[in-house]
Scaffold this active site. Structure first.
Site, PDB file in Angstrom:
ATOM      1  N   TRP A  13       8.529  -2.850   4.490  1.00 17.52           N
ATOM      2  CA  TRP A  13       7.451  -3.801   4.211  1.00 17.52           C
ATOM      3  C   TRP A  13       7.953  -5.235   4.057  1.00 17.52           C
ATOM      4  O   TRP A  13       7.317  -6.170   4.546  1.00 17.52           O
ATOM      5  CB  TRP A  13       6.726  -3.335   2.948  1.00 17.52           C
ATOM      6  CG  TRP A  13       5.387  -3.965   2.738  1.00 17.52           C
ATOM      7  CD1 TRP A  13       4.363  -4.032   3.637  1.00 17.52           C
ATOM      8  CD2 TRP A  13       4.925  -4.611   1.545  1.00 17.52           C
ATOM      9  NE1 TRP A  13       3.291  -4.674   3.071  1.00 17.52           N
ATOM     10  CE2 TRP A  13       3.608  -5.037   1.791  1.00 17.52           C
ATOM     11  CE3 TRP A  13       5.489  -4.860   0.302  1.00 17.52           C
ATOM     12  CZ2 TRP A  13       2.851  -5.695   0.830  1.00 17.52           C
ATOM     13  CZ3 TRP A  13       4.729  -5.504  -0.662  1.00 17.52           C
ATOM     14  CH2 TRP A  13       3.423  -5.925  -0.397  1.00 17.52           C
ATOM     15  N   TRP A  67       4.274   0.234  10.112  1.00 16.48           N
ATOM     16  CA  TRP A  67       4.811  -0.904   9.356  1.00 16.48           C
ATOM     17  C   TRP A  67       4.150  -2.206   9.778  1.00 16.48           C
ATOM     18  O   TRP A  67       4.066  -3.143   8.986  1.00 16.48           O
ATOM     19  CB  TRP A  67       6.325  -1.029   9.542  1.00 16.48           C
ATOM     20  CG  TRP A  67       7.082   0.044   8.821  1.00 16.48           C
ATOM     21  CD1 TRP A  67       7.847   1.023   9.385  1.00 16.48           C
ATOM     22  CD2 TRP A  67       7.135   0.242   7.413  1.00 16.48           C
ATOM     23  NE1 TRP A  67       8.368   1.819   8.414  1.00 16.48           N
ATOM     24  CE2 TRP A  67       7.959   1.370   7.189  1.00 16.48           C
ATOM     25  CE3 TRP A  67       6.565  -0.412   6.317  1.00 16.48           C
ATOM     26  CZ2 TRP A  67       8.221   1.851   5.919  1.00 16.48           C
ATOM     27  CZ3 TRP A  67       6.831   0.075   5.051  1.00 16.48           C
ATOM     28  CH2 TRP A  67       7.651   1.184   4.865  1.00 16.48           C
ATOM     29  N   LYS A 112      12.178  17.256  -4.972  1.00 22.90           N
ATOM     30  CA  LYS A 112      11.629  18.550  -5.358  1.00 22.90           C
ATOM     31  C   LYS A 112      12.515  19.686  -4.890  1.00 22.90           C
ATOM     32  O   LYS A 112      12.696  20.671  -5.591  1.00 22.90           O
ATOM     33  CB  LYS A 112      10.228  18.701  -4.774  1.00 22.90           C
ATOM     34  CG  LYS A 112       9.197  18.069  -5.673  1.00 22.90           C
ATOM     35  CD  LYS A 112       7.800  18.272  -5.143  1.00 22.90           C
ATOM     36  CE  LYS A 112       6.855  17.336  -5.864  1.00 22.90           C
ATOM     37  NZ  LYS A 112       5.610  17.134  -5.140  1.00 22.90           N
ATOM     38  N   ASP A 155      -1.991   2.884   2.556  1.00 25.53           N
ATOM     39  CA  ASP A 155      -1.360   2.953   3.861  1.00 25.53           C
ATOM     40  C   ASP A 155      -1.722   4.310   4.440  1.00 25.53           C
ATOM     41  O   ASP A 155      -1.373   5.336   3.880  1.00 25.53           O
ATOM     42  CB  ASP A 155       0.156   2.818   3.682  1.00 25.53           C
ATOM     43  CG  ASP A 155       0.879   2.680   5.000  1.00 25.53           C
ATOM     44  OD1 ASP A 155       0.215   2.510   6.034  1.00 25.53           O
ATOM     45  OD2 ASP A 155       2.126   2.727   4.983  1.00 25.53           O
ATOM     46  N   GLN A 198      12.350  -0.640   0.986  1.00 21.74           N
ATOM     47  CA  GLN A 198      11.374  -1.425   1.742  1.00 21.74           C
ATOM     48  C   GLN A 198      11.983  -2.642   2.410  1.00 21.74           C
ATOM     49  O   GLN A 198      11.278  -3.411   3.069  1.00 21.74           O
ATOM     50  CB  GLN A 198      10.230  -1.883   0.825  1.00 21.74           C
ATOM     51  CG  GLN A 198       9.412  -0.753   0.268  1.00 21.74           C
ATOM     52  CD  GLN A 198       8.674  -0.007   1.352  1.00 21.74           C
ATOM     53  OE1 GLN A 198       8.365  -0.543   2.404  1.00 21.74           O
ATOM     54  NE2 GLN A 198       8.424   1.271   1.115  1.00 21.74           N
ATOM     55  N   LYS A 239      19.309  11.177  -6.724  1.00 22.71           N
ATOM     56  CA  LYS A 239      17.928  10.854  -6.427  1.00 22.71           C
ATOM     57  C   LYS A 239      17.064  12.095  -6.697  1.00 22.71           C
ATOM     58  O   LYS A 239      17.441  13.202  -6.324  1.00 22.71           O
ATOM     59  CB  LYS A 239      17.824  10.458  -4.959  1.00 22.71           C
ATOM     60  CG  LYS A 239      16.584   9.674  -4.628  1.00 22.71           C
ATOM     61  CD  LYS A 239      16.633   9.149  -3.202  1.00 22.71           C
ATOM     62  CE  LYS A 239      15.248   8.687  -2.776  1.00 22.71           C
ATOM     63  NZ  LYS A 239      15.267   8.073  -1.461  1.00 22.71           N
ATOM     64  N   PRO A 248       0.815  -1.221   0.000  1.00 21.65           N
ATOM     65  CA  PRO A 248       0.000   0.000   0.000  1.00 21.65           C
ATOM     66  C   PRO A 248       0.845   1.265   0.000  1.00 21.65           C
ATOM     67  O   PRO A 248       1.671   1.449   0.868  1.00 21.65           O
ATOM     68  CB  PRO A 248      -0.785  -0.114   1.311  1.00 21.65           C
ATOM     69  CG  PRO A 248       0.106  -0.924   2.205  1.00 21.65           C
ATOM     70  CD  PRO A 248       0.821  -1.885   1.301  1.00 21.65           C
TER      71      PRO A 248
END
Length: 1220
Positions: free
Chosen positions: A585, A543, A636, A90, A581, A633, A51
RNA sequence: GGGCCGAUAGCUCAGCUGGUUAGAGCACCCGCCUGAUAAGCGGGAGGUCGGUGGUUCGAGUCCACUUCGGCCCA
């Protein structure tokens, strides 16, 4: 009426994709694809959607995740599996709270409590779905098929109850316990901060740095010296730590206030003692100091438990700073806490959560901890316990919102999951899981598991799944109900507070029943037991929420039907997320599954078959990060972020306007532009490709726009930014006064500029991600996506376009010809559909390549090697376009129409072969580029065949490679032929023999002599490509070829090992031509090796290489050597002139914009030597150029005439379009 | 400080379990072909595979150390 919709070569993929999206929606294709497939049903393929948090806008990294997640379900669906795809959100956690805090302009637990937890929670619920619409739009636009209507949501009651159930199971197994966790704590706000927040708040400050004496028990005058920058923690000291392996010294300082004996690390002696006169009494290993007892500097209170005030070993003691003896206060340091627990030294916390010294602290009580530092130091000094007093400038974290508020490390009561007790199971489970890339398993993830610590589960926050532990306020007994019903069984009125609130405000979400603050009102008593059960205040780590999704998405075990659904969808076949993750997750899924669903529990729950490891996921594809074109990476704040919309919908960018010549300070940088141009700052504009040739831009302001502007470079982006002190001017657009005036723009305005070329679209974006290994970091840019698109998708599109143009002209209609479907059996009886074996070699080759590609793509996808599958498809498209179709073009122009039976067999073969390959290719591409694939399939298969085929390619079956149609020998022959052509063209190039000039012959000598025979009819292909009259395969070309015979290392290595250099030497010494003759004649050669027995080498153990000798029009490569016959006879020269003339006429046709069926009349005026020659080739010239008439003489009036050079002759060619 | 990943042509990247001439695309240059192609084909130039050492008959590939990036964690 054309059979196929004509496919424009004016590409607009976003427009095509919108059409396909509308089609999917109208026909409910996704829903249909979820229905089991009757006979072909192969069961369920289980996919879990991790999610996302819809708490921010989706970026390019999410595009990667979504397109990988989409690929395999589509593939498996076509293979006949049912692939349910439940979306999820999530919704809990700190980011949501922080977002709401920002909105409200408040921060921290106390401020939230003041604002009111009820309205705060409601704000959280509203905030969660703020960006959902954007997420859903991107999800749909990129072609990620997932069931958004029936998404699981982590704050929903049903979901929370599942999480409760899991926690309740863990509680029952004794795997939940309460301990302490040291967090970065903001005392003024009463809140712990996340690592990310802490990282934002570092400042350089001056703090005290003192060295304190810790008198050793039983040795008067001897003290341990310890250093600290947080004197306020000294009151809570319980131990001193040393490094076991370090050297320590006892020194005696002989003079001054500090006279006495001290223990400290030898390596820190100079730094601490400075120039104080001293001598070393003795040297000891740190290990010898362990157990030494000392008197703490303050004795306000006794530590809880343990055996305090002694020297203990610790792994974090270094000689970088301090004394090598570290003051340990477990309440105020993570390392301190850990080592304190391990060593059992007790726990003392004399600072309360608001940062004030506790009541116990005498004169210091009630004062803020950091503010008592000076007074504590003075007190130590008074008592003779201060060795030295100094200051240090260092980085120290402050609250990022209130930057005068320092953070402190602070131990808070916390709930833990005892993962360490079951870690062996988790590790075994991990080892059974298949990871892509493989190194994650024992690398990043395996290492993480090996160093596992208990999972700190609880959070002192508000918006999360409440921890479902209720404690009896008198007896301390605990209870962990697993659902709302279980709570109601304990107290039917448990939710009275919530029900009352809801009555007052019916808009209150029903799901808040199981959230703070309402759930905190839930209490019960038990008969025969004193006291009331009250819930602990904490919520849990989000989590844990997402890690429960395998069962919580169905509301297992409480919801109706959830048992069946869970049973069917556990474990997952496939999951995929980005590498961050691993500890998120991927871990929470694995840990929860291992701890909750052990074998015994599975039996108890009555799961049909016990699920062995791995669960809850079998295959996990770990994705790299999506970076900008420089490998950074995207973010913004760094302004290197390209929104996905630029790739999938419109290439557009906001820019600052600078009007040229307006007298402003930027004029020098801006230069001048015409009314047809726009200037752009010299910058790569976030990977946008406005610099490319032929780029045209549109400037848009409100409803007005100016198009067809040519971009030109202006000054450097940095200079613009510097001159204006405004970073936005990095992206400046320079407009002529006229254009600026027309749009009403002045310098400093912001305006949208848009590329006239359509954006690449979703398929291209997907394809870009598929062609390189997804676990590598990907450098993403518009130019990169366009390139990937051009290489394969545009090439395919052109083939598709070509096919529809000619098929419509010729009336090729598969259905009318009797095709009943798209499988081989459906085609066998169709008119003109000949068995593959009867078709020409080029057709057989293409079909063979198609089958090989089908097999390769299938194998690669089965092993989750997306990039290998994509590359196989790319190679096939290249062969289809640049070899098959290029070689076949004339077959499509051949006379006769399919519709009236006048077409030749060869022409029909070309149509059927191309059609079948395109349709199959569409199926193979469907999981990758679902839009283009469906458009192609719809046009080529569904349009003619209607209901005889699936209405969408995504409902069609996945092709199965037909081994009988694979001809590997033909593949290698074709490859050899193409190699020979390459060599021939290289020879022509080297000897300046243009291909238009026919030559008499080429000699080909293969490294593998058997190739000469098997090349067969491909000789004609070679002749045509090379424009030679004949191809010869002489047995020997010794006069212009030299040989080299060398070992085949791979074959020979294992056999002879160390003797390899000897064999190599022997082969070098021998005459290669003789070796080759012997090998050709007897099939083996024997070489003498040193003094040992000779070694016999067969053809597979040797490699014969050929190279061209100098002095011939020859070229050599791995395939062999070719020699061109370079003599240009007068006949050949005259034929060459003919081809030159064709070339000139075709160019003129193009220049005259003639339609390609237009007939022309030609007049050529030139010397008779030329015109006589051309007359010999009159038919060929006329045929190629669609001329009805060729006259030799002056140009007729009104004809377009042009003077041209043909060989040594000058001539005038006139072309006239013939009416009719 | 710990862990993991990466470094190959100017750029973007392939290179399977070690096999001896390290590949592709883009860009560049030269040439060719072209009435499906915002194309195509051929050639050229461009690489001590980050560095050092080792294992091996043989290393871009395996090992050790090291430099520089990236990510995760502390």
């Amino acid at each position: 009426m054309a059979v196929f919709r004509s496919v424009s070569t004016q590409y607009d993929f976003p427009a095509l994709e919108q059409r396909v999206l509308a089609f999917w929606k109208e026909r409910e294709i996704f829903a249909k694809s979820l229905a089991p497939r009757g006979d072909a049903d192969r069961g369920t393929f289980v996919f879990y959607e991790g999610p996302p948090t819809a708490n921010g806008l989706p970026h390019n990294g999410h595009v990667l995740t979504r397109v990988i997640k989409d690929l395999f379900p589509r593939y498996k669906t076509m293979q006949g599996f049912t692939v349910p795809r439940k979306a999820g959100w999530d919704t809990h956690g700190l980011p949501v709270e922080v977002e709401v805090e920002k909105e409200l302009g408040i921060h921290g637990g106390e401020a939230i409590a003041e604002y009111g937890i009820e309205p705060f929670t409601q704000r959280c619920i509203e905030s969660v779905f703020r960006y959902t619409a954007e997420w859903e739009r991107l999800t749909e636009r990129i072609g990620f098929w997932v069931d958004l209507q029936d998404a699981y949501v982590t704050f929903h009651t049903r979901y929370v109850e599942s999480v409760w159930w899991a926690l309740s199971r863990l509680f029952a197994k004794g795997l939940l316990y309460q301990g302490h966790k040291v967090v970065w704590w903001w005392p003024q706000g009463g809140t712990a901060l996340s690592a990310g927040e802490v990282g934002q708040g570092y400042k350089t400050v001056t703090d005290p740095a003192v060295v304190v004496r810790f008198p050793v028990d039983g040795d008067d005058g001897l003290s341990l010296l310890a250093w600290t920058t947080t004197p306020w923690t000294l009151a809570s000291n319980v131990a001193l730590a040393i490094g076991e392996a370090l050297d320590y010294v006892e020194v005696e300082v002989t003079e001054g206030d500090e006279a006495g004996r001290y223990l400290l690390a030898d390596g820190r002696r100079e730094a601490i003692l400075g120039d104080r006169p001293h001598h070393v009494v003795r040297t000891v290993k740190g290990s010898e100091l362990i157990g030494l007892r000392y008197r703490p500097p303050f004795s306000f209170a006794e530590p809880d438990g343990g055996d305090p005030f002694r020297v203990i070993p610790a792994d974090f003691v270094t000689l970088d700073q301090g004394t090598g003896v570290v003051h340990v206060a477990p309440a105020f340091g993570e390392d301190d806490y850990r080592v304190g627990r391990e060593q059992g030294v007790g726990f003392l916390q004399l600072v309360s959560p608001d940062g004030k010294m506790t009541e116990a602290c005498g004169e210091f009580a009630g004062r803020f901890c950091k503010e008592v530092d000076r007074d504590l130091i003075r007190d130590l000094k008074r008592r003779g316990l201060l060795f030295s007093d100094g200051q240090v400038r260092h980085e120290y974290p402050f609250c990022w919102r209130a930057d005068d508020d320092p953070l402190i490390q602070y131990a808070r009561k916390s709930w833990f999951v005892r993962t360490t007790e079951k870690i062996d199971g988790v590790i075994a489970n991990n080892r059974a899981t298949k990871w892509y890339p493989g190194h994650i398993q024992e690398g990043r993830f395996g290492d993480f598991l090996a160093n596992n610590v208990d999972w700190a589960l609880s959070r002192e926050r508000f918006w999360g799944t409440p921890l479902n532990i209720w404690i009896n306020d008198e007896t301390g007994a605990m209870d962990a109900p697993a659902s709302v019903d279980e709570i109601l069984a304990r107290n039917p009125d448990a939710f009275a507070a919530f029900d009352a609130a809801r009555e007052k405000d019916p808009s209150l979400s029903e799901h808040l029943r199981v959230h703070k603050p309402w759930v905190d009102h839930v209490t019960w008593t038990k008969a025969g037991e004193p006291g009331t059960y009250r819930r602990v205040p904490e919520v849990i780590d989000c989590w844990f929420d997402s890690g429960c999704m395998p069962f919580a998405q169905w509301g297992y075990p409480h919801a109706d039907g959830s048992r069946e659904r869970f049973e069917q969808a556990f474990p997952a076949d496939f999951i995929s997320e980005a590498i961050d993750q691993t500890r998120g997750w991927f871990y929470s899924l694995l840990a929860i599954s291992t701890l909750v669903f052990d074998e015994e529990t599975q039996r108890e729950l009555g799961l049909g078959d016990v699920r062995e490891y791995p669960h809850p996921y079998k295959h996990c594809v770990v994705l790299g990060h999506v970076c900008d074109r420089t490998g950074k990476k995207e973010s913004k704040s760094k302004r290197n972020y390209t929104p996905p919309d630029i790739i999938i919908d419109r290439v557009t960018m906001p820019m600052k306007v600078v009007v040229a010549g307006d007298g402003g300070p930027l004029n020098d940088l801006a230069g001048t532009v015409t009314d047809e141009q726009v200037g752009l700052t010299r910058d790569d504009h976030e990977g946008l490709d406005f610099q490319r040739r032929g780029c045209e831009l549109t400037i848009r302001k409100d409803d007005a726009s100016v198009s067809c502007l040519e971009p030109v470079g202006a000054g450097k982006a940095d200079d613009f930014a510097a001159a204006t002190d405004d970073n936005d001017y990095r992206h400046s657009v320079i407009l002529s006064p006229a254009i600026a005036g027309r749009l009403g723009l002045t310098t400093g305005d912001t305006v949208e500029i848009e590329d006239a070329t359509p954006a690449p679209g979703a398929d291209a974006f997907r394809w870009f991600f598929y062609v390189s290994p997804p676990w590598n970091n990907t450098r993403h840019s518009l130019a990169g996506v366009r390139l990937a698109q051009k290489e394969t998708l545009i090439t395919l599109y052109n083939v598709y376009s070509f096919f529809t143009i000619y098929a419509n002209i010729d009336g090729f209609d598969p259905a009318a010809l009797g095709a009943t479907g798209i499988e081989a059996a459906d085609l066998a009886k169709a008119t003109g559909f000949r068995p593959i074996a009867e078709r020409g070699e080029l057709d057989r080759w293409l079909v063979s390549e198609l089958e090989l590609t089908t097999a390769a793509v299938t194998a690669a996808l089965d092993d989750y090697q997306v990039h290998e599958a994509a590359r196989a498809l790319s190679a096939f498209v290249d062969g289809l376009s640049n070899w098959y179709l290029r070689r076949s073009r004339k077959r499509f122009w051949a006379p006769g129409e399919v519709g009236d039976d006048s077409a030749s067999t060869d022409k029909l073969d070309a149509y059927w072969t191309t059609w079948e390959c395109l349709v199959t290719l569409g199926r193979l591409l469907a999981p990758f580029t679902p839009f283009l694939a469906d458009d192609l399939f719809g046009n080529l298969a569904v349009a003619p065949l209607g209901e005889r085929v699936a209405e969408s390619v995504h409902l069609a079956s996945w092709p199965v490679a037909d081994e009988s149609r694979i001809d590997r020998a033909l593949s290698s022959r074709m490859a050899a032929a193409r190699d020979v052509v390459s060599l021939g063209l290289a020879a022509r190039s080297a000897h300046r023999l243009r291909v238009r000039q026919p030559l008499s012959a080429v000699q080909v000598c293969f490294a593998d002599p058997t190739m000469a025979e098997s090349l067969g009819s491909l000789g004609a292909t070679v002749a045509e490509e090379l424009n030679v009259k004949a191809v010869h395969f002489p047995a020997s070309l010794d006069e212009c070829v030299q040989y080299e015979v060398r070992p085949n290392f791979k074959a020979l290595g294992p056999k002879i090992g160390k003797r390899m250099p000897l064999v190599q030497k022997a082969l070098r010494a021998a005459d290669p031509a003789a070796l080759k003759r012997e090998l050709d004649a007897s099939g083996a050669v024997a070489v003498a090796v040193g003094d040992g027995d000779p070694i016999t080498l067969g053809p597979d153990e040797l490699e014969v290489r050929l190279a061209a000798k100098d002095g011939f029009a020859a070229e050599g490569g791995r395939v062999g050597v070719i020699v061109l016959d370079t003599e240009v006879t007068p006949e050949l020269e005259r034929e060459g002139w003919g081809r030159e003339v064709v070339n000139r006429i075709q160019t003129m046709r193009k220049d005259l914009d003639l339609a390609y069926v237009d007939r022309i009349s030609i007049a050529i005026d030139g010397p008779t030597a030329l015109t006589d020659a051309l007359a010999e080739h009159r038919d060929a010239i006329a045929g190629e150029t669609l001329a009805v008439d060729i006259a030799f003489g002056p140009a007729p009036d009104g004809a377009e005439a042009r003077e041209v050079q043909i060989g040594p002759h000058t001539a005038t060619i006139a072309v006239t379009r013939v009416a009719g």
